[in-house]
Design a protein around this motif. Structure first.
Motif, PDB file in Angstrom:
ATOM      1  N   LYS A 119       0.823  -1.211   0.000  1.00  0.00           N
ATOM      2  CA  LYS A 119       0.000   0.000   0.000  1.00  0.00           C
ATOM      3  C   LYS A 119       0.861   1.266   0.000  1.00  0.00           C
ATOM      4  CE  LYS A 119      -4.136  -1.922   2.196  1.00  0.00           C
ATOM      5  NZ  LYS A 119      -5.114  -1.762   3.315  1.00  0.00           N
ATOM      6  N   ARG A 146       0.626   4.346  -2.691  1.00  0.00           N
ATOM      7  CA  ARG A 146       0.412   5.764  -2.351  1.00  0.00           C
ATOM      8  C   ARG A 146       1.477   6.640  -2.989  1.00  0.00           C
ATOM      9  NH1 ARG A 146       0.017   3.626   2.880  1.00  0.00           N
ATOM     10  NH2 ARG A 146      -2.128   3.301   3.583  1.00  0.00           N
ATOM     11  N   LEU A 148      -1.447   6.038  -6.579  1.00  0.00           N
ATOM     12  CA  LEU A 148      -2.498   5.047  -6.786  1.00  0.00           C
ATOM     13  C   LEU A 148      -3.288   4.845  -5.506  1.00  0.00           C
ATOM     14  CD1 LEU A 148      -0.334   2.402  -8.705  1.00  0.00           C
ATOM     15  CD2 LEU A 148      -1.879   4.114  -9.708  1.00  0.00           C
ATOM     16  N   ASP A 149      -4.554   4.545  -5.640  1.00  0.00           N
ATOM     17  CA  ASP A 149      -5.422   4.334  -4.478  1.00  0.00           C
ATOM     18  C   ASP A 149      -5.070   2.994  -3.840  1.00  0.00           C
ATOM     19  OD1 ASP A 149      -7.426   3.943  -2.610  1.00  0.00           O
ATOM     20  OD2 ASP A 149      -9.037   4.654  -3.927  1.00  0.00           O
ATOM     21  N   GLU A 202      -6.520   1.395  -1.650  1.00  0.00           N
ATOM     22  CA  GLU A 202      -7.707   0.592  -1.345  1.00  0.00           C
ATOM     23  C   GLU A 202      -8.375   0.052  -2.607  1.00  0.00           C
ATOM     24  OE1 GLU A 202      -8.058  -0.178   1.745  1.00  0.00           O
ATOM     25  OE2 GLU A 202      -6.435   1.215   2.231  1.00  0.00           O
ATOM     26  N   LYS A 203      -7.788   0.374  -3.762  1.00  0.00           N
ATOM     27  CA  LYS A 203      -8.347  -0.105  -5.028  1.00  0.00           C
ATOM     28  C   LYS A 203      -7.244  -0.701  -5.903  1.00  0.00           C
ATOM     29  CE  LYS A 203     -12.225   3.181  -5.133  1.00  0.00           C
ATOM     30  NZ  LYS A 203     -12.871   4.270  -5.898  1.00  0.00           N
TER      31      LYS A 203
END
Length: 430
Positions: free
Chosen positions: A164, A168, A172-173, A175-176
């Motif tokens: 993650k 970031r 980029l997201d 959570e997606k």
């Protein structure tokens, strides 16, 4: 121990020995009809694959339960070591000493089915089909042959880990994560550009299951020829070539094995990699900063279906105790007994409805359940993308062709055309 993602490769000796049997006209009717009807009696020989050391108590209890249910039947359990298992099957098949019930993966069942030594369970035990996940049942269908040649037993698949923090940093997201290949390619290009080519999205080139998840037709309907060089296969390889040129594919991906890809992910040099609960435990101990940033998602796919690794129980078509052999193979693979096994080791049952059990749907905050829940969710619709006739030699042919195309040494279409031609030659010669 060959669990959980045991994808065996058929030894050349197994294929060679069984060609002679096929030529002699062996059939599923040898030693009796395909019918599994009749009294459940006699001694069943049951062969597993490197399971006794860790699960002796489970199997002894299972056998005792079966013998209580069928007092006129007895089970003799044989466990073979992992090393040399295909060669052992070859010797048994050639010598007429194949056990009544045999633990096989689809690639091991394939030459036995071609030689007429595997019982067609669609004919002999089709009434049980509805008890199993459809994808698991069909995984033991063999190209060019009617029917199904093993009861599906335990399954596995691997969820995808992603970092993650690296998502970031690339804008980029976190959570997606990407779900489709188009999303993956777009995210990978963005990450490489944003990081100045320091961070790649992936550390491996596409294998045959990637072609399958991309939506490529891998073989013709008859199972007589490979077709992964069709336009969609060429398209996938062009995308990977572009990723490599852009720095979105790790520079060592051309020679990387699963272990080295895992190390790259642990070093946070790449952002996505498949894994297991054991990997999570390693990250927690050896790479705590990575562990704090771990995301878990389904494997990228255009088909909406993950890859399924499957083990099965084949019934010897020449068994003299066929009703008892079918009854025992079904008993081992029925829902209650598969669930009991799944609670002892990180595998998943192939029976319908089992993956809805709270054991596979509820997290308790531990690493094991995080991965178990994610994998169980994807297994409900998963399929075995790897064609059962695809040998280790053929996989090497494909891997070499992919490497040439990704490096720009050969156009993707020419590389895949050559790989398909060579794999089809090997398919015909055995």
């Amino acid at each position: 121990m060959p669990i959980p993602c045991r994808a065996a490769v058929v030894g050349a000796s197994l294929v060679t020995s069984l060609i002679a049997l096929t030529a002699c006209g062996a059939s599923g009717n040898s030693g009796g009809s395909d019918s599994a009807s009749g009294k459940v009696e006699g001694q069943v020989t049951f062969q597993t694959w490197n399971l006794k050391a860790n699960f002796k108590g489970y199997f002894e209890g299972l056998i005792a339960d079966f013998e209580r249910k069928y007092p006129d039947a007895r089970v003799k359990w044989i466990d073979q070591p992992a090393e040399g298992y295909p060669e052992k099957l070859s010797a048994d098949a050639a010598g007429g000493t194949l056990p009544d019930v045999v633990n096989v993966s689809p690639d091991l069942a394939y030459p036995l089915a071609k030689a007429g030594l595997a019982l067609d369970l669609e004919r002999a035990a089709g009434k049980y089909r509805g008890e199993y996940l459809d994808g698991a049942w069909r995984s033991n269908a063999m190209p060019g042959l009617p029917g199904v040649y093993a009861f599906p037993w335990y399954l596995n698949t691997g969820p995808m880990f992603y970092n993650k923090r690296l998502f970031r940093q690339a804008g980029l997201d976190p959570e997606k994560p990407p779900k489709t290949y188009d999303q993956l390619f777009e995210a990978a290009a963005s990450m490489a550009k944003k990081s100045g080519r320091r961070t790649a999205m992936l550390a491996s080139t596409p294998a045959i299951e990637d072609f399958g998840r991309y939506g490529v037709r891998l073989m013709n309907a008859a199972g007589t020829a490979f077709t992964f060089n069709e336009p969609k296969g060429v398209e996938l390889l062009r995308h990977y070539k572009d990723l490599y040129a852009a720095g979105a594919l790790d520079s060592q991906a051309l020679t990387a094995k699963a272990e080295s890809s895992g190390r790259k992910f642990q070093q946070q040099a790449v952002a996505m990699n498949p894994g297991s609960a054991l990997d999570l435990q390693t990250f927690k101990k050896e790479a705590p900063s990575l562990y704090r940033s771990i995301g878990i998602t389904d494997t990228v796919s255009n088909t909406g279906k993950a890859n399924m690794y499957v083990q099965g129980l084949m019934v010897n078509a020449q068994s003299r105790v066929k009703p008892a052999a079918v009854a025992f193979a079904h008993f081992v693979t029925e829902r209650k007994n598969q669930m009991a096994f799944a609670r002892k080791v990180a595998i998943f049952p192939s029976t319908g409805g089992s993956l809805d059990d709270p054991y596979f749907t509820r997290e308790d905050g531990t690493d094991a359940t995080r991965v178990r829940v994610a994998a169980a969710r994807s297994l409900k619709t998963a399929v075995n993308y790897t064609p059962v006739p695809l040998s280790d030699q053929m996989k090497t042919v494909l891997r070499n062709a992919v490497a040439k195309a990704v490096q720009g040494k050969e156009p993707p279409k020419a590389a895949l055309d050559g790989a398909v031609a060579e794999c089809n030659r090997l398919l015909k010669t055995g």
